[in-house]
Design a protein around this motif. Structure first.
Motif, PDB file in Angstrom:
ATOM      1  N   SER A 130       0.807  -1.214   0.000  1.00 47.76           N
ATOM      2  CA  SER A 130       0.000   0.000   0.000  1.00 47.76           C
ATOM      3  C   SER A 130       0.840   1.263   0.000  1.00 47.76           C
ATOM      4  CB  SER A 130      -0.935   0.022   1.223  1.00 47.76           C
ATOM      5  OG  SER A 130      -0.174   0.165   2.412  1.00 47.76           O
ATOM      6  N   MET A 178      -0.657   4.662  -1.496  1.00 45.89           N
ATOM      7  CA  MET A 178      -0.939   5.766  -0.592  1.00 45.89           C
ATOM      8  C   MET A 178      -0.342   7.055  -1.121  1.00 45.89           C
ATOM      9  SD  MET A 178      -2.786   5.147   2.097  1.00 45.89           S
ATOM     10  CE  MET A 178      -2.247   6.134   3.484  1.00 45.89           C
ATOM     11  N   SER A 214      -2.668   9.123  -3.046  1.00 42.87           N
ATOM     12  CA  SER A 214      -3.860   9.636  -2.397  1.00 42.87           C
ATOM     13  C   SER A 214      -3.892  11.150  -2.439  1.00 42.87           C
ATOM     14  CB  SER A 214      -3.920   9.150  -0.946  1.00 42.87           C
ATOM     15  OG  SER A 214      -3.953   7.740  -0.911  1.00 42.87           O
ATOM     16  N   VAL A 228      -8.197  -4.271   5.180  1.00 42.19           N
ATOM     17  CA  VAL A 228      -8.080  -2.952   4.561  1.00 42.19           C
ATOM     18  C   VAL A 228      -8.150  -1.824   5.581  1.00 42.19           C
ATOM     19  CG1 VAL A 228     -10.561  -2.759   4.073  1.00 42.19           C
ATOM     20  CG2 VAL A 228      -8.905  -1.514   2.649  1.00 42.19           C
ATOM     21  N   ARG A 231      -5.265   0.893   5.590  1.00 47.31           N
ATOM     22  CA  ARG A 231      -5.611   2.251   5.187  1.00 47.31           C
ATOM     23  C   ARG A 231      -5.987   3.150   6.357  1.00 47.31           C
ATOM     24  NH1 ARG A 231      -4.113   3.855   0.090  1.00 47.31           N
ATOM     25  NH2 ARG A 231      -4.766   2.364  -1.502  1.00 47.31           N
ATOM     26  N   TRP A 238      -9.544   7.045   6.647  1.00 48.71           N
ATOM     27  CA  TRP A 238      -9.301   7.068   5.195  1.00 48.71           C
ATOM     28  C   TRP A 238     -10.459   6.411   4.459  1.00 48.71           C
ATOM     29  CZ3 TRP A 238      -8.922   4.094   0.884  1.00 48.71           C
ATOM     30  CH2 TRP A 238      -8.227   4.606  -0.209  1.00 48.71           C
ATOM     31  N   LEU A 239     -10.898   5.247   4.921  1.00 50.63           N
ATOM     32  CA  LEU A 239     -11.994   4.533   4.271  1.00 50.63           C
ATOM     33  C   LEU A 239     -13.287   5.335   4.328  1.00 50.63           C
ATOM     34  CD1 LEU A 239     -11.437   0.883   5.552  1.00 50.63           C
ATOM     35  CD2 LEU A 239     -11.164   1.695   3.198  1.00 50.63           C
ATOM     36  N   TYR A 269     -12.954   8.210   1.934  1.00 49.29           N
ATOM     37  CA  TYR A 269     -12.875   7.691   0.568  1.00 49.29           C
ATOM     38  C   TYR A 269     -14.249   7.332   0.015  1.00 49.29           C
ATOM     39  CZ  TYR A 269     -12.011   4.061  -3.000  1.00 49.29           C
ATOM     40  OH  TYR A 269     -12.038   3.303  -4.136  1.00 49.29           O
TER      41      TYR A 269
END
Length: 244
Positions: free
Chosen positions: A13, A17, A20, A112, A116, A120-121, A124
């Protein structure tokens, strides 16, 4: 095994990242003690995510047990691939087809949230917006040039960027203010945010299913250490009483 997978995913990741976006992350309302939220999150995952994404390190039976879901209801409303309750959660789409349609098989989502982060999730999933230049017609503020469709669009509706005109150095410019749905989804804006929060809560749970038990044990360990310290201190005074 989970630790090894987590480390591998973390290394993988690090490159993604970097791609992002730089927008501030919203705080995800995580509450692993809220079984109703976890149940709703599991239902959302199975209905909108499990077609493409797997959870190959999480068993259906473990999910049913931890989330207090009767097995017969879990099999009826959360299992759509004909698997047994003791099986791991696998994607409904064949890996070969996923690789053809998306360029690469969609990643496993068991860990995840640990890779993350819940914030973040949460951000997102709430920052997709229409972008006709992208293959699936959407882009994302947190993950620019995202390579997946907006799976939750039937719930949110068509999300579009919103702007306002402001004066900067004597000139009128457009300033980004957020993302707003056209209102053609099944949920209102507040209901959609709640649905995303439930989904992220579920993903946080699958990343570390034993976390609530660990936290409970940890509290009792601290209590034990405090009590033990009292006895150790008294014992120390007894041993050193004649010396002093």
């Amino acid at each position: 095994m989970r630790k090894l997978i987590f480390l591998a995913a973390l290394c993988f990741s690090s490159t993604t990242m970097a791609a992002s976006g730089n927008i501030p992350l919203d705080e995800a309302p995580i509450d692993l003690s809220d079984k109703a939220s976890l149940q709703r999150g599991a239902q959302t995952f199975m209905n909108y995510c499990a077609g493409c994404h797997s959870m190959q390190y999480q068993r259906y039976s473990r999910t049913f047990e931890d989330l207090k879901i009767p097995e017969e209801l879990g099999e009826k409303y959360l299992q759509f691939t004909g698997d047994k309750p003791t099986d791991y959660i696998k994607r409904g789409m064949p890996a070969e087809s996923a690789g053809t349609w998306f360029g690469a098989p969609p990643p496993d989502l068991t860990l995840v949230a640990r890779v993350r982060g819940a914030d973040w999730l949460y951000t997102y999933l709430r920052t997709f917006y229409v972008d006709k230049n992208r293959p699936f017609g959407v882009n994302n503020k947190v993950f620019p040039e995202v390579g997946m469709p907006h799976a939750l669009q039937p719930l949110q509706g068509t999300p579009r960027e919103t702007y306002e005109e402001v004066m900067v150095d004597g000139e009128m410019v457009k300033r980004y203010t957020g993302i707003q749905s056209d209102g053609d989804g099944a949920l209102s804006a507040d209901e959609y945010d709640k649905a995303v929060a439930d989904l992220v809560n579920f993903l946080e749970y699958t990343g570390e299913p034993f976390r609530p038990q660990s936290e409970t044990i940890g509290k009792w360990v601290l209590v034990f250490i405090v009590v033990l310290f009292v006895f150790v201190f008294l014992l120390k005074k007894e041993y050193w009483r004649e010396v002093h």
